[in-house]
Design a protein around this motif. Structure first.
Motif: not given
Length: 83
Positions: A13-18, A44-52
């Motif tokens: 859900k957090p990713l789908e919202g972003a 890219t192997r980099r992280y996307l960090n999202i507060d749920a």
């Protein structure tokens, strides 16, 4: 600050919202840390960090997660590529 890493059922859900559905397909769910959901980009192997809970973005720096804005998070993950 040390936080416990929790690996369990993926929370998309957090990713789908972003991001668009098309761009979400490029990420892997990795884990959660203190409510921050960690997604790794397959190229890219980099992280996307999202507060749920809030949808805010974070970057892991010097052992802790610091808040950054959406543009900074996207730039970090994708570099100069446009999404």
């Amino acid at each position: 600050m040390s936080r416990a890493i929790e690996v369990g059922e993926p929370d998309w859900k957090p990713l789908e919202g972003a991001l668009s559905r098309e761009h979400c397909e490029d990420f892997m769910f990795m884990a959660s840390v203190g409510g921050i959901v960690l997604y790794k980009h397959r190229d890219t192997r980099r992280y996307l960090n999202i507060d749920a809970a809030t949808g805010r973005f974070f970057q892991y720096v010097d052992g802790d997660y610091i808040e950054i804005n959406r543009e900074q998070a996207i730039e970090y993950v994708y570099g100069s590529r446009q999404i």
